[in-house]
Design an enzyme around this catalytic site. Structure first.
Site, PDB file in Angstrom:
ATOM      1  N   GLY A  53       0.832  -1.188   0.000  1.00 52.54           N
ATOM      2  CA  GLY A  53       0.000   0.000   0.000  1.00 52.54           C
ATOM      3  C   GLY A  53       0.875   1.250   0.000  1.00 52.54           C
ATOM      4  O   GLY A  53       1.550   1.527  -0.995  1.00 52.54           O
ATOM      5  N   SER A 120       6.526  -4.472  -1.832  1.00 54.79           N
ATOM      6  CA  SER A 120       6.107  -3.147  -2.261  1.00 54.79           C
ATOM      7  C   SER A 120       6.278  -2.173  -1.083  1.00 54.79           C
ATOM      8  O   SER A 120       7.384  -2.060  -0.555  1.00 54.79           O
ATOM      9  CB  SER A 120       4.671  -3.208  -2.793  1.00 54.79           C
ATOM     10  N   TRP A 121       5.212  -1.485  -0.673  1.00 58.53           N
ATOM     11  CA  TRP A 121       5.335  -0.663   0.543  1.00 58.53           C
ATOM     12  C   TRP A 121       5.749  -1.525   1.735  1.00 58.53           C
ATOM     13  O   TRP A 121       6.457  -1.058   2.631  1.00 58.53           O
ATOM     14  CB  TRP A 121       4.020   0.055   0.843  1.00 58.53           C
ATOM     15  N   ASP A 276       8.321  -5.146 -13.691  1.00 62.17           N
ATOM     16  CA  ASP A 276       7.505  -4.461 -12.682  1.00 62.17           C
ATOM     17  C   ASP A 276       7.268  -3.020 -13.131  1.00 62.17           C
ATOM     18  O   ASP A 276       8.204  -2.219 -13.199  1.00 62.17           O
ATOM     19  CB  ASP A 276       8.232  -4.501 -11.334  1.00 62.17           C
ATOM     20  N   HIS A 304       4.669  -6.888 -10.871  1.00 58.25           N
ATOM     21  CA  HIS A 304       4.795  -6.443  -9.483  1.00 58.25           C
ATOM     22  C   HIS A 304       4.106  -7.357  -8.481  1.00 58.25           C
ATOM     23  O   HIS A 304       4.539  -7.461  -7.335  1.00 58.25           O
ATOM     24  CB  HIS A 304       4.200  -5.034  -9.371  1.00 58.25           C
TER      25      HIS A 304
END
Length: 331
Positions: A53, A120-121, A276, A304
């Site tokens: 996120g 990711s985050w 990605d 991704h």
């Protein structure tokens, strides 16, 4: 640098579905209640899973990247999203609040050290947490690396990715007046925090759709309409963090030499999709060059998403190795 190509469905590489043996709501202060759960072996190697996120929340599939006989698996929904409350709230919601929440969960469970797994985050937060508390981290498993830099935000919200997906980029930008399109993050911020619920949901769905459409390499650009409450939390939290540059001062940037020195001894694996579109591979590559005790696995035909088969295969293999030998690098 290893190369992995996945051929089967991601689920073929995962462990069977399991249910938590413990679910709780934890009062973390500032009016926030954070949901967390434990799965697998209560006496196993502790591993905490950090979702993406910001604002993505955890899913049951995230439990399945670990041998449940070997690992004590801890998942939680970060402030403002998933089952945590208040939903979609950005009050007292910063990177440093999340780092403190991770430590509170660790202390609440009486865990001395744990492995940290994030994408990711979640990879961003994993690295920042490890740099803040290196003495608590056994190892880091990272996917789809995002370093919370302006260059990465410019790529995704400034037109870089849009050159590959011009039709979707046009849809993302068309609902913003032309005079505001020089800063789409700020333009969306004004609408995501307008206090008009219907307007917030409209722009939240557009924000979420742009990202979700680019996540998987086989995407045709169709995402459907995200549930209103999920989209609103996801978009508001992401935008809040991006407007504030991740709440990182210059000396707190992940690749700052002083910060990387803090985790130099920690073993890590970095799993990155070659194609990605959301978090381009240059971030993972630069991280690996700055971190001698890491191994970069570049997945040849993957984007991704955590659900990319090659990415899932590499992550499960890495966690199996870590469970057997205490590192990610094989014999």
């Amino acid at each position: 640098m290893d190369k992995v190509v996945g051929q089967k469905s991601a689920y073929a590489y995962l462990y069977p579905a399991i249910d938590p043996f413990d679910r709780r709501m934890l009062d973390v202060g500032d009016g926030h209640q954070v949901y967390f759960e434990q799965c697998g072996n209560p006496d196993g190697i502790p591993v905490v899973v950090l979702h993406g996120g910001p604002g993505g929340g955890c899913s049951p599939a995230m439990r399945r990247y670990f041998d449940p006989t070997v690992y004590r698996i801890i998942l939680f929904d970060q402030r403002g999203c998933g089952r945590s409350r208040p939903h979609a709230s950005v009050v007292a919601n910063t990177t440093w609040h999340l780092v403190a929440d991770i430590e509170l969960i660790r202390n609440t469970l009486g865990i001395e050290k744990w492995a940290v797994f994030g994408g990711s985050w979640g990879a961003t937060l994993s690295l920042i947490y490890a740099q803040a508390h290196p003495e608590r981290v056994l190892g880091l498993a990272l996917r789809g690396v995002f370093l919370m830099t302006q260059a990465e935000l410019d790529w995704f919200y400034g037109g870089g990715a849009g050159k590959f997906w011009p039709d979707l980029w046009d849809r993302f930008t068309a609902i913003i007046p032309p005079e505001e399109r020089d800063d789409l993050i700020a333009a969306y911020n004004r609408r995501l925090f307008s206090s008009d619920r219907s307007e917030e949901v409209k722009y939240a769905r557009a924000w979420a759709s742009w990202e979700n459409a680019l996540a998987a390499i086989d995407s045709d650009g169709a995402t459907g309409e995200a549930p209103a409450e999920y989209a609103r939390a996801f978009a508001r939290l992401e935008n809040h963090y991006f407007v504030n540059a991740g709440f990182l001062a210059p000396h707190q940037q992940i690749l700052h030499p002083d910060q990387m020195a803090k985790i130099a001894h920690i073993p890590g694996v970095i799993v990155q999709g070659r194609y990605d579109m959301i978090c381009p591979p240059t971030s993972a590559y630069n991280l690996s060059k700055s971190w001698d005790n890491s191994r970069l696995t570049m997945v040849g035909r993957a984007g991704h998403a955590l659900s990319e088969p090659g990415i899932s295969a590499a992550l499960v293999h890495s966690m199996d190795l870590f469970g057997e030998q205490g590192h990610f690098f094989g014999v």
